[in-house]
Scaffold this motif. Structure first.
Motif, short mmCIF file in Angstrom:
data_model
loop_
_atom_site.label_atom_id
_atom_site.label_comp_id
_atom_site.label_asym_id
_atom_site.label_seq_id
_atom_site.Cartn_x
_atom_site.Cartn_y
_atom_site.Cartn_z
N ASP A 96 0.83 -1.21 0.00
CA ASP A 96 0.00 0.00 0.00
C ASP A 96 0.86 1.26 0.00
OD1 ASP A 96 -2.32 -1.52 0.08
OD2 ASP A 96 -2.33 -1.61 2.27
N ARG A 100 1.23 4.11 -3.05
CA ARG A 100 0.94 5.52 -2.83
C ARG A 100 2.15 6.40 -3.14
NH1 ARG A 100 -3.01 5.16 2.57
NH2 ARG A 100 -4.49 3.71 1.58
N GLU A 103 2.20 6.70 -6.79
CA GLU A 103 1.16 7.64 -7.23
C GLU A 103 1.62 9.09 -7.07
OE1 GLU A 103 -2.70 8.16 -8.87
OE2 GLU A 103 -1.61 6.30 -8.44
N PHE A 112 -5.10 10.44 -6.36
CA PHE A 112 -4.60 9.96 -5.07
C PHE A 112 -5.68 10.04 -3.99
CE2 PHE A 112 -2.51 10.59 -0.97
CZ PHE A 112 -1.58 9.56 -0.97
N THR A 116 -7.26 6.86 -1.71
CA THR A 116 -6.99 6.81 -0.27
C THR A 116 -8.15 7.34 0.56
OG1 THR A 116 -5.95 9.01 -0.34
CG2 THR A 116 -4.52 7.10 -0.66
N TYR A 202 2.77 12.39 1.59
CA TYR A 202 3.29 11.72 0.39
C TYR A 202 3.77 12.71 -0.66
CZ TYR A 202 1.78 7.09 1.88
OH TYR A 202 1.66 5.89 2.55
#
Length: 279
Positions: A96, A100, A103, A112, A116, A202
């Motif tokens: 996971d 991410r 992404e 995104f 999420t 992120y």
């Protein structure tokens, strides 16, 4: 006893003495089989169950997450101070987190927040910020160490670089999403606070490879790297929030532009204080 010899009394009844026990020959005493030679014992009773499992309380009260009693659970604001309140935000595995991160390196997708929405995590943002602090401090320290050694000069480690990096990255990921959360709520376009933390966390991953490339002793190259990283990070945040902020009315463009420019400003600050290393 006479003449230094002992007398033998057989089957004699002497007043005040205990009758002799008849000799029945050798008696074999058998002990039950024991498993003490093995550790841990294979069959045990009591609080320690069979096998190699650790001891467990008989009533299981120690392992249960209770608050006062088995049925009483903290509610409202009190629940925010319990570990159970944050477990869902760390319920991710390696695949996971890697998905991410991947992404975030393709900012023009803008999908995104949709991927999420059901499971925003804080695990990835925390380790991304921590890695950024380590990379920024280690690379700058390594480059300055080499520079001093080449010039035969004494070198001293600057601990302020670690504290400054920690303040920048942790502070940015905490303060900016909180401020944006209040602004979006004011414009009647509220967003989840955990999702904003996840998005901004992120968005900083792209600065990790950018910091690694900053060791190249070319100033123009460092500016290009910092600019690309800042543009990718700002685009990633702006495009993922655009669809949500459009519902705020006519001012949605100003909000998105402010988000984009704030992320670009972060890259400029990082360039001036972290990407500027000389050999």
């Amino acid at each position: 006893m006479m003449a230094g010899k002992y007398t033998h009394l057989d089957d004699q009844k002497v007043s005040g003495s205990v009758p002799a026990v008849p000799d029945q020959g050798e008696v074999a005493i058998k002990f039950s089989d024991s498993n003490l030679h093995t550790f841990p014992p294979s069959q045990t009773q009591g609080k320690i169950s069979g096998g190699s499992r650790p001891p467990r309380d008989a009533d299981d009260t120690f392992s249960k997450t209770t608050f006062g009693s088995e049925d009483a659970q903290p509610s409202g604001w009190f629940r925010s101070f319990t570990p159970d309140a944050y477990k869902p935000y760390f319920d991710v595995d390696t695949s996971d987190v890697l998905e991410r991160i991947k992404e975030s390196l393709f900012p023009f997708r803008g999908s995104f927040t949709e991927k999420t929405a059901d499971n925003p995590d804080l695990y990835g943002p925390f380790w991304i910020c921590t890695t950024l602090i380590f990379v920024a401090a280690s690379i700058s320290t390594f480059v300055t160490y080499i520079a001093h050694k080449l010039k035969n000069q004494d070198w001293a480690y600057d601990i302020n670089l670690v504290t400054w990096s920690a303040g920048v990255f942790y502070g940015y990921v905490l303060i900016v999403p909180l401020g944006l959360y209040v602004i979006l709520k004011y414009f009647s376009a509220p967003s989840g606070l955990a999702q904003l933390f996840c998005l901004y966390g992120y968005s900083l991953f792209v600065f990790i490879p950018a910091l690694c490339l900053s060791v190249v002793p070319l100033e123009i190259f460092r500016w290009v790297i910092a600019g690309i990283a800042g543009f990718m990070s700002a685009t990633f945040v702006a495009l993922n929030l655009r669809a949500h902020i459009v519902s705020a009315g006519e001012r949605w463009f100003l909000i998105v532009a402010a988000i984009f420019l704030l992320q670009v400003a972060l890259s400029i600050v990082l360039k001036l204080y972290l990407f500027t290393v000389t050999v």
